[in-house]
Structure formats: C-alpha cells, structure tokens
Design an enzyme around this catalytic site. Structure first.
Site, mmCIF file in Angstrom:
data_model
loop_
_atom_site.group_PDB
_atom_site.id
_atom_site.type_symbol
_atom_site.label_atom_id
_atom_site.label_comp_id
_atom_site.label_asym_id
_atom_site.label_seq_id
_atom_site.Cartn_x
_atom_site.Cartn_y
_atom_site.Cartn_z
ATOM 1 N N ARG A 175 0.832 -1.211 0.000
ATOM 2 C CA ARG A 175 0.000 0.000 0.000
ATOM 3 C C ARG A 175 0.865 1.259 0.000
ATOM 4 N NH1 ARG A 175 -4.477 0.577 4.624
ATOM 5 N NH2 ARG A 175 -2.617 0.847 5.897
ATOM 6 N N GLU B 151 -16.771 5.678 6.213
ATOM 7 C CA GLU B 151 -15.738 5.145 7.104
ATOM 8 C C GLU B 151 -15.706 5.969 8.376
ATOM 9 O OE1 GLU B 151 -11.876 5.586 5.265
ATOM 10 O OE2 GLU B 151 -12.322 7.624 4.588
ATOM 11 N N LYS C 137 -2.800 6.682 1.316
ATOM 12 C CA LYS C 137 -2.529 7.001 2.725
ATOM 13 C C LYS C 137 -1.554 8.175 2.748
ATOM 14 C CE LYS C 137 -2.124 4.413 7.049
ATOM 15 N NZ LYS C 137 -3.503 4.614 7.492
#
Length: 389
Positions: free
Chosen positions: A140, A272, A239
């Site tokens: 990721r 979320e 991220k």
C-alpha cells in the site's frame, strides 16, 4: 546484522553541517537555471533589508528572540520533554542513520511533507519481536507513493531492511511502527523541482492509549459527523499525510461523547470512520463499504478473510462489500470498527440509538478472537526482527 548506524549527538551535528552546505550549493545551481526576471533586483533587496533593520530597531532588547547556539537548542529541547514520550528509535534517510535520543527525532522544516503535505505513510505492528503483515503495508505504501508521484529512494527490499533495523535498534519487541515517504527537503515552493531527494523516515513508538485499551473488547458508542466533509477519492484511497479532515472528524465525535466518528457520503451511504473501517452484521450477513471512496484498510481485509471462514463454519450466511445506506446500517445487529492490524472496537450505540441489544455481538467476538490469534502466531504474515544479543 543490520548495517544502519545509530548516530551520536556529535555525528548528528556534523551531518547537519554537511547537509546545510549541500543545500546552499543546490540553491546556487537552482537559481543559475532561472531567468533574470525571477531574481530580485539589488535595489529591491536593499529596500527589504532596510525595512527589516528598521523593524529590528523598533524591537526592544527585552522581547527580541534570542539567537540560539547548538548546545542551548539541545538543552531547551530536553526541557520540553518532561515525560518520556515513548519514542524508541527513528531512522532518517536525510541523516543517513538511526537516532535513539528523542531530542533529535525531527524533520527538515523545508521538507515538502512538512509545509506542503507532499508525503505518504503507512504503519505496521511489532508484536513479540515480529512485524505483522509488513508486506501488505509496503504494497500500500508503494501504491500511495506512485499516486503522490514520489520516487522511492531505495528498493522495496531495502525499505524493509531499514524498518527491521530501526525496530532492532529500539530494543523493544512490542510497539507501533510508522514510516513515511516524502518529496524531500530543498525549498518552500509548491513544486518539488529543487528538492534534493525523496526521503524515508521510520519511527518506532509506544502504541497510543486507545490501542492499549483494546486488547480486550470494550464496547463504546459513536456519533455521525456531519460538519466535516469526506476526502476527495484520490486522497481517500491513498494514505497521504493530509489528515486534517480525519482529525476534525475525531474531534467532532469526541465533542458529542464518541471516539472516532462515522462519516456518511453524499448518497447517504456509510463511508468510514476517521482512521478506521466500519463493519456491520445484519441478518447474519457481514457488510462493509466498498473501497471505492475509502481507504482499503489492511485490517478490514483480514477481517473479510476470517468472515469467509465463518461462512464455511455456518456462522454467517455471506460476506458482502457494498453500499450500506445509513438507515439500513442503523438496523444492524452488530457494528464494529477495525484498524491498526489488531484492533476491533465494538459499537453498541450510534447517535443515541442502540445497536442490537447494546451488547458486544457473537460475530464480533469470533472475528476478534481469530484476529488476535493470527497476530500472535508465527505465520507467513510475520517478518522476524533480528535483535543484537
């Protein structure tokens, strides 16, 4: 044996002096490439200097900031750390080594991650001297770096070696591990053209207090956050270090009596939490939102694996990633948040209304047990850290 050096105070000072010289040389090369129209006229510079001198003359001696020397800086930094912050070790590619004194765990102010938010990060968990699901987190990180147009300063293998070496230098066997890739230092422009190099930083630190309380399941309540917008999809799926909206989400929830907050998208579907994925159990079906507009959490992906096992065991009917309308979600029998590799946070009340019977549900308990066992086992998902004996 890991080859990264743990740097002394004198070594850090020497390295910083060398880096400062390199920065000046880099700036000279940069300005040699720009047009003359972009360089201030000497008269403009003189006017500016005269203005600064005038302002300095207006400043009294008593309230003028003191120009600090290196020893005084270190002394003052130490006075700021009244208690042990729980920072065990930090690696900086900018310094080229590992620091174990928290006073020197810092970044260059002109790093574009600091003043422009041009950086990405990821985490891992150090459990019993082993890194859990590091490979998945590095996957990721690489995807986030590509989306942010940040070039890796090292190979994937070297990144892993540095993370493991920093863990070993910390001397601890249970901690949180965070690492960043930044566009690097060089100037304060919007474009990173003059940055010296992309940088890699690693921090080994004590887990936050909310994580310490989650080794055993503890029921809590949550609230919908309506005054903070969702991140745009590009930032939501990578991220990045742009976490202001995440912080504001958690703060609004805490103002209401919650912990992290629940976000709803423009179509009325659950999105979320601030730093966690949301999972529901409704009519014996496990539901979680698609990753289309939210971060693909490493922990929730593992939870989905375990949920499929529960389907095979006849304890769930099916597992589904889909749009979850807010109204439908409020009718779920179970609700929980997941994050941080090993944390499951049961929600028994949402916006003042009960979830199920206001008790931690059986599926939540089963999935937490499977995740805990997986984290503490020795599996292919673990990378051993080699500590010096």
């Amino acid at each position: 044996m890991y080859m990264n050096c743990v740097m002394s105070n004198e070594g850090i000072r020497s390295r910083l002096h060398g880096i400062t010289y390199s920065l000046r040389q880099n700036q000279r090369r940069y300005y040699s490439r720009v047009s003359r129209s972009q360089i201030p006229h000497p008269r403009q510079v003189k006017i500016f200097v005269d203005s600064v001198n005038f302002c300095m003359c207006k400043t009294t001696h008593n309230n003028a900031p003191k120009i600090l020397k290196a020893d005084e800086i270190v002394r003052r930094l130490r006075t700021k750390r009244v208690e042990d912050p729980g920072y065990f070790a930090m690696y900086s590619s900018f310094l080229g080594g590992i620091v174990t004194d928290s006073v020197f765990m810092s970044l260059p102010i002109d790093d574009h991650m600091v003043h422009r938010g041009h950086g990405v990060f990821d985490t891992a968990t150090l459990v019993d001297g082993r890194l859990y699901r590091l490979e998945q987190h590095l996957d990721r990180l690489e995807a986030s770096a590509a989306a942010a147009r940040i070039t890796l300063p090292f190979s994937r293998q070297r990144l892993q070696e540095i993370i493991c070496a920093t863990c070993a230098a910390s001397g601890v066997r249970n901690a949180s591990v965070r690492y960043w890739l930044s566009a690097g230092p060089g100037n304060f422009d919007i474009n990173p053209d003059a940055c010296i190099e992309s940088c890699f930083y690693v921090m080994i630190y004590r887990s936050p207090s909310w994580k310490d309380s989650q080794h055993e399941l503890q029921a809590t309540k949550e609230f919908t956050v309506k005054d903070v917008p969702l991140k745009p999809p590009l930032l939501a799926r990578m991220k990045s270090t742009n976490y202001l909206l995440n912080c504001l989400t958690a703060m609004e929830s805490r103002d209401k009596g919650g912990l992290f907050g629940i976000l709803i998208d423009d179509n009325g579907n659950v999105a979320e939490s601030c730093i966690l994925n949301v999972v529901f159990v409704k009519d014996n079906v496990l539901l979680t939102p698609k990753f289309k507009h939210v971060l693909a959490g490493i922990t929730v992906q593992r939870i989905l694996d375990f949920a499929e096992e529960l389907v095979q065991e006849g304890k769930l009917i099916k597992v589904s990633q889909q749009d979850v309308p807010e109204e439908e979600a409020h009718c779920a029998q179970e609700m929980f948040l997941v994050a941080g590799d090993m944390y499951v946070i049961p929600i028994v009340e949402w916006d003042g209304k009960p979830i199920g019977n206001r008790r931690i549900g059986p599926i939540t308990r089963l999935l937490h047990a499977k995740l805990t066992e997986d984290v503490h086992s020795r599996t292919s998902y673990h990378v051993d850290v080699r500590y010096e004996t």
